[in-house]
Design an enzyme around this catalytic site. Structure first.
Site, mmCIF file in Angstrom:
data_model
loop_
_atom_site.group_PDB
_atom_site.id
_atom_site.type_symbol
_atom_site.label_atom_id
_atom_site.label_comp_id
_atom_site.label_asym_id
_atom_site.label_seq_id
_atom_site.Cartn_x
_atom_site.Cartn_y
_atom_site.Cartn_z
ATOM 1 N N ASP A 11 1.179 -1.803 -0.107
ATOM 2 C CA ASP A 11 0.020 0.337 -0.036
ATOM 3 C C ASP A 11 0.886 1.358 0.344
ATOM 4 O OD1 ASP A 11 -2.038 1.848 -0.048
ATOM 5 O OD2 ASP A 11 -2.757 0.762 2.071
ATOM 6 N N ASP A 43 -8.757 -6.407 0.376
ATOM 7 C CA ASP A 43 -7.726 -7.200 1.705
ATOM 8 C C ASP A 43 -8.739 -6.495 2.872
ATOM 9 O OD1 ASP A 43 -6.273 -4.411 3.161
ATOM 10 O OD2 ASP A 43 -7.099 -4.020 1.217
ATOM 11 N N CYS A 52 -14.431 -26.790 9.360
ATOM 12 C CA CYS A 52 -13.323 -26.502 8.607
ATOM 13 C C CYS A 52 -11.745 -27.744 8.842
ATOM 14 C CB CYS A 52 -13.103 -25.508 10.053
ATOM 15 S SG CYS A 52 -11.900 -23.719 9.520
ATOM 16 N N CYS A 108 -8.925 -25.874 8.602
ATOM 17 C CA CYS A 108 -7.394 -25.690 8.741
ATOM 18 C C CYS A 108 -6.499 -26.175 10.436
ATOM 19 C CB CYS A 108 -7.503 -23.781 9.731
ATOM 20 S SG CYS A 108 -7.987 -23.758 11.309
ATOM 21 N N CYS A 136 -8.874 -26.060 13.749
ATOM 22 C CA CYS A 136 -9.761 -26.919 14.114
ATOM 23 C C CYS A 136 -9.591 -28.611 13.417
ATOM 24 C CB CYS A 136 -10.328 -26.943 12.912
ATOM 25 S SG CYS A 136 -11.732 -24.968 13.478
ATOM 26 N N HIS A 156 -6.712 -19.762 12.552
ATOM 27 C CA HIS A 156 -8.478 -20.179 11.743
ATOM 28 C C HIS A 156 -8.920 -18.814 11.077
ATOM 29 C CE1 HIS A 156 -12.437 -21.828 12.062
ATOM 30 N NE2 HIS A 156 -12.377 -20.468 12.236
#
Length: 378
Positions: A89, A271, A309, A311, A314, A340
């Site tokens: 940015d 974003d 999930c 991930c 999890c 997560h």
């Protein structure tokens, strides 16, 4: 180079080829403002949770450790050990958020550092030089992000100045990319559409900046106080005049529903700090709704945050344990939560891409838009 693979109404499925790899779109960029994800995640973690693009900030890296330090260390990719695309940015949003400390002129902006009060000047050329030192994949143009609402006459003058600044950004980047000692000679430049919540100013600005044939185009200055309906209205107004053969980036957005709705309106890049910020306070996103891990009902809950999930958190940890970590102020709780939530956001984009590939995005939108932010029933 952007390639449009498939389209469902206005929603676009594409890929964007860069010097640091191909980005499958729509995509969510994981925000690492100072070349680090808040919550203790490393670039190895980002690899594991499906991150395609990391986003860092020109202003913050200019102050610490200094963009010349990053350049001397081989550029941002070597500095924090990441071989995929990085977007920087321009620093415009941070500079203009320092409203009481800044002075805007045609040449650029003078402002005081939020760290030590030191007076700093940044204009289009300075922003491009800093981003060239960082050697990011994609550099953002230096612009003014006005607050919403703001007086029409002020927004109009700011809008016109932002267009003039964009030409200067373009010229300086072309000069820098041609230098023999530039680290990334194929650095890309995205222009930023501004104009507050005024439809005519937004459309005029987009028409002007599209003439420069840049590598991509962003819609900036939203998600800063206006309603979601106003944001969607501006996207609807601007999208028809955005180049079809270039990626579109909605800056700083947003909630899962914001993302789904913006994809439906033709946006490719996103974003937001929301997933990591919410996670650090124990608020987790799932496809079944949001979870506040602090709730007493999770004290002895041996289930994962979400059984749907995939991930790393999890698959290994229970709600009871993660709640304990937050209650005990253990840093591991924040780290697991951020892993997560960022996995959720990256996976959400994969589900969106899959739906577009399968021609089922309309059904996906109907099922999940507006629902994900509601409190989970479990």
């Amino acid at each position: 180079m952007y390639e449009l693979i498939k389209q469902e109404n206005r929603a676009r499925r594409g890929k964007f080829t860069t010097v640091h790899g191909v980005i499958q779109t729509p995509v969510f960029m994981n925000v690492g403002t100072a070349a680090a994800i808040k919550g203790g995640l490393s670039t190895f973690d980002l690899q594991n949770i499906g991150c395609q693009v990391e986003l860092s900030n020109t202003y913050h890296l200019h102050l610490r450790p200094g963009d010349e330090v990053v350049r001397d260390m081989g550029g941002i990719h070597k500095f924090f050990n990441w071989d995929k695309p990085v977007l920087t940015d321009s620093g415009g949003f941070q500079v203009f958020s320092l409203a009481a400390l800044r002075k805007i002129e045609e040449k650029g902006v003078s402002f005081n550092s939020h760290i030590d009060g030191k007076r700093i000047f940044m204009g289009p050329e300075e922003s491009m030089r800093i981003q060239s030192n960082l050697a990011s994949t994609i550099a953002m143009a230096f612009d003014e992000c006005v607050e919403n609402p703001a007086p029409y006459d002020y927004v109009k003058k700011s809008n016109e100045r932002t267009v003039r600044w964009l030409y200067r950004c373009r010229d300086e980047m072309e000069r820098l990319n041609a230098l023999h000692d530039t680290i990334n000679k194929k650095q890309m430049l995205f222009g930023i559409n501004q104009g507050g919540t005024y439809e005519d100013l937004r459309v005029w600005n987009m028409e002007q900046i599209a003439k420069l044939d840049l590598d991509g185009y962003a819609i900036g200055g939203l998600a800063v106080g206006e309603s979601a309906e106003e944001m969607y209205h501006i996207i609807d107004a601007v999208e028809p005049v955005m180049p079809k053969n270039k990626p579109r980036y909605l800056m700083g957005v947003g909630t899962p529903t914001n993302i789904i709705e913006a994809v439906a309106r033709g946006v490719d890049f996103f974003d937001c700090v929301m997933p990591s910020r919410n996670a650090r306070h124990g608020h987790f996103f799932t496809l079944e709704g949001t979870v506040n891990i602090m709730n007493a009902k999770y004290e002895r809950d041996d289930r994962p945050i979400s059984s749907s999930c995939g991930c790393p958190v999890c698959s290994r940890y229970t709600r009871a344990y993660i709640r304990h970590l937050f209650k005990a102020n253990e840093m591991l709780g924040m780290r697991l939560g951020v892993i997560h939530n960022l996995y959720f956001y990256n996976n959400l984009m994969q589900l969106i891409r899959d739906a577009l590939d399968n021609g089922t995005f309309a059904q996906f939108r109907e099922q999940y838009s507006g629902m994900i932010e509601k409190r989970a029933a479990f």
